[in-house]
Design a protein around this motif. Sequence first.
Motif, PDB file in Angstrom:
ATOM      1  N   GLY A  14       0.799  -1.218   0.000  1.00 36.12           N
ATOM      2  CA  GLY A  14       0.000   0.000   0.000  1.00 36.12           C
ATOM      3  C   GLY A  14       0.833   1.270   0.000  1.00 36.12           C
ATOM      4  O   GLY A  14       0.350   2.342  -0.365  1.00 36.12           O
ATOM      5  N   CYS A  15       2.084   1.167   0.400  1.00 38.47           N
ATOM      6  CA  CYS A  15       2.981   2.319   0.429  1.00 38.47           C
ATOM      7  C   CYS A  15       3.570   2.624  -0.942  1.00 38.47           C
ATOM      8  O   CYS A  15       4.198   3.663  -1.147  1.00 38.47           O
ATOM      9  CB  CYS A  15       4.120   2.058   1.413  1.00 38.47           C
ATOM     10  SG  CYS A  15       5.071   0.564   1.006  1.00 38.47           S
ATOM     11  N   GLY A  16       3.378   1.689  -1.880  1.00 36.76           N
ATOM     12  CA  GLY A  16       3.949   1.869  -3.211  1.00 36.76           C
ATOM     13  C   GLY A  16       5.262   1.129  -3.409  1.00 36.76           C
ATOM     14  O   GLY A  16       5.834   1.143  -4.501  1.00 36.76           O
ATOM     15  N   TYR A  17       5.739   0.458  -2.352  1.00 39.32           N
ATOM     16  CA  TYR A  17       6.974  -0.314  -2.450  1.00 39.32           C
ATOM     17  C   TYR A  17       6.671  -1.813  -2.380  1.00 39.32           C
ATOM     18  O   TYR A  17       5.567  -2.206  -2.000  1.00 39.32           O
ATOM     19  CB  TYR A  17       7.944   0.094  -1.337  1.00 39.32           C
ATOM     20  CG  TYR A  17       8.493   1.490  -1.517  1.00 39.32           C
ATOM     21  CD1 TYR A  17       9.670   1.708  -2.221  1.00 39.32           C
ATOM     22  CD2 TYR A  17       7.811   2.595  -1.019  1.00 39.32           C
ATOM     23  CE1 TYR A  17      10.167   2.991  -2.418  1.00 39.32           C
ATOM     24  CE2 TYR A  17       8.300   3.886  -1.208  1.00 39.32           C
ATOM     25  CZ  TYR A  17       9.477   4.077  -1.913  1.00 39.32           C
ATOM     26  OH  TYR A  17       9.948   5.342  -2.113  1.00 39.32           O
ATOM     27  N   ALA A  18       7.641  -2.619  -2.713  1.00 38.90           N
ATOM     28  CA  ALA A  18       7.426  -4.062  -2.819  1.00 38.90           C
ATOM     29  C   ALA A  18       7.068  -4.717  -1.494  1.00 38.90           C
ATOM     30  O   ALA A  18       6.443  -5.766  -1.466  1.00 38.90           O
ATOM     31  CB  ALA A  18       8.674  -4.737  -3.403  1.00 38.90           C
ATOM     32  N   PRO A  45       8.804   9.344   2.874  1.00 43.59           N
ATOM     33  CA  PRO A  45       8.567  10.030   4.150  1.00 43.59           C
ATOM     34  C   PRO A  45       8.371   9.058   5.300  1.00 43.59           C
ATOM     35  O   PRO A  45       8.081   7.878   5.092  1.00 43.59           O
ATOM     36  CB  PRO A  45       7.287  10.832   3.869  1.00 43.59           C
ATOM     37  CG  PRO A  45       6.569  10.039   2.815  1.00 43.59           C
ATOM     38  CD  PRO A  45       7.660   9.471   1.948  1.00 43.59           C
ATOM     39  N   ALA A  46       8.479   9.564   6.507  1.00 38.30           N
ATOM     40  CA  ALA A  46       8.344   8.719   7.699  1.00 38.30           C
ATOM     41  C   ALA A  46       6.933   8.169   7.849  1.00 38.30           C
ATOM     42  O   ALA A  46       6.730   7.141   8.488  1.00 38.30           O
ATOM     43  CB  ALA A  46       8.733   9.517   8.945  1.00 38.30           C
ATOM     44  N   ASN A  47       5.955   8.840   7.263  1.00 42.83           N
ATOM     45  CA  ASN A  47       4.560   8.396   7.387  1.00 42.83           C
ATOM     46  C   ASN A  47       4.067   7.689   6.126  1.00 42.83           C
ATOM     47  O   ASN A  47       2.887   7.740   5.801  1.00 42.83           O
ATOM     48  CB  ASN A  47       3.651   9.585   7.710  1.00 42.83           C
ATOM     49  CG  ASN A  47       3.734  10.687   6.651  1.00 42.83           C
ATOM     50  OD1 ASN A  47       4.521  10.598   5.702  1.00 42.83           O
ATOM     51  ND2 ASN A  47       2.932  11.714   6.805  1.00 42.83           N
ATOM     52  N   ALA A  48       4.967   7.005   5.431  1.00 45.65           N
ATOM     53  CA  ALA A  48       4.605   6.356   4.166  1.00 45.65           C
ATOM     54  C   ALA A  48       3.810   5.072   4.343  1.00 45.65           C
ATOM     55  O   ALA A  48       3.206   4.583   3.393  1.00 45.65           O
ATOM     56  CB  ALA A  48       5.870   6.055   3.350  1.00 45.65           C
ATOM     57  N   CYS A  49       3.794   4.506   5.542  1.00 44.28           N
ATOM     58  CA  CYS A  49       3.083   3.246   5.769  1.00 44.28           C
ATOM     59  C   CYS A  49       1.622   3.506   6.107  1.00 44.28           C
ATOM     60  O   CYS A  49       1.313   4.026   7.190  1.00 44.28           O
ATOM     61  CB  CYS A  49       3.741   2.455   6.904  1.00 44.28           C
ATOM     62  SG  CYS A  49       2.855   0.931   7.330  1.00 44.28           S
ATOM     63  N   PRO A  50       0.691   3.134   5.220  1.00 44.56           N
ATOM     64  CA  PRO A  50      -0.721   3.383   5.491  1.00 44.56           C
ATOM     65  C   PRO A  50      -1.299   2.452   6.558  1.00 44.56           C
ATOM     66  O   PRO A  50      -2.287   2.774   7.200  1.00 44.56           O
ATOM     67  CB  PRO A  50      -1.385   3.124   4.136  1.00 44.56           C
ATOM     68  CG  PRO A  50      -0.495   2.140   3.457  1.00 44.56           C
ATOM     69  CD  PRO A  50       0.893   2.500   3.901  1.00 44.56           C
ATOM     70  N   VAL A  51      -0.681   1.314   6.751  1.00 40.68           N
ATOM     71  CA  VAL A  51      -1.174   0.345   7.729  1.00 40.68           C
ATOM     72  C   VAL A  51      -0.810   0.764   9.148  1.00 40.68           C
ATOM     73  O   VAL A  51      -1.635   0.729  10.061  1.00 40.68           O
ATOM     74  CB  VAL A  51      -0.619  -1.065   7.441  1.00 40.68           C
ATOM     75  CG1 VAL A  51      -1.088  -2.050   8.491  1.00 40.68           C
ATOM     76  CG2 VAL A  51      -1.048  -1.521   6.057  1.00 40.68           C
ATOM     77  N   GLY A  52       0.418   1.180   9.329  1.00 44.11           N
ATOM     78  CA  GLY A  52       0.871   1.580  10.660  1.00 44.11           C
ATOM     79  C   GLY A  52       0.233   2.867  11.141  1.00 44.11           C
ATOM     80  O   GLY A  52       0.031   3.051  12.334  1.00 44.11           O
TER      81      GLY A  52
END
Length: 263
Positions: free
Chosen positions: A51-55, A70-77
Amino acid sequence: MSPIITATLSVGIIGLIIGVLLVLLGRKFAVEVNEYQAAVRDCLPGNNCGGCGYAGCDALAAAIANGEAPANACPVGGAPVAEKISHIMGVEISETEKTVAFVKCSGDCDHAVNRANYVGLSDCQAAVNAGLSPKGCADGCLGLGSCVSACPFDAIHVVNGVAHVNRSLCKSCAKCVAACPKHLIEIVPDSAQYAVKCANTDRGPVVKKVCSAGCLACKVCEKQCENDAIHVENNVAHIDYSKCTKCGKCAEKCKPQVISKRF
């Protein structure tokens, strides 16, 4: 010296030589581990949802450590994880609004016209590839559950023939968005109070024949909005959430009730 002792010594010496060589080669070709990357990875949830756009989480951790994400790139966390990572990286994070997935269709079994009984794989993409659509609306939800299978958080389910998102469980990973061959799912602000539950691009009379809950492109909603936040484009109403004040006037005047509150 006996042959057994000779063989044992030979094997021992060869093993020692190989061990020394492995240590030397290990030092020569050692890959430096970014201490920030390891610390960031420990904070990430490990869902590897993309979901962050990375693998996956490892790739995201590397990107954050290298300053590429960015530090807030994780949508799950969400905010808790972003705060931990920001402390590790020594950066400030901007306030970000929670988002959720939304299905742009209200053509369930009570409103949409069925033109055939579908018999085949319970997969929307398979049905589209075969040119099959049991519903009269060519743009509507097929209800075969490709989005359900794609969601790693059990946040979307087919109810009465149409996919519905549980906003409290949705992590905005966009897996369902990618899985929908009809492009009916989009990511919207969680604070949004109203949404247009239709994606049919036909003109009003045609829509009316196939779904009693479809957008008629009458533009009444446009006239009601005092903030220029809703417009009919390609025969379907669209809300600009950056302008929407959640007054609800568009929904009040929508005759087919396509504009839903707290969808």
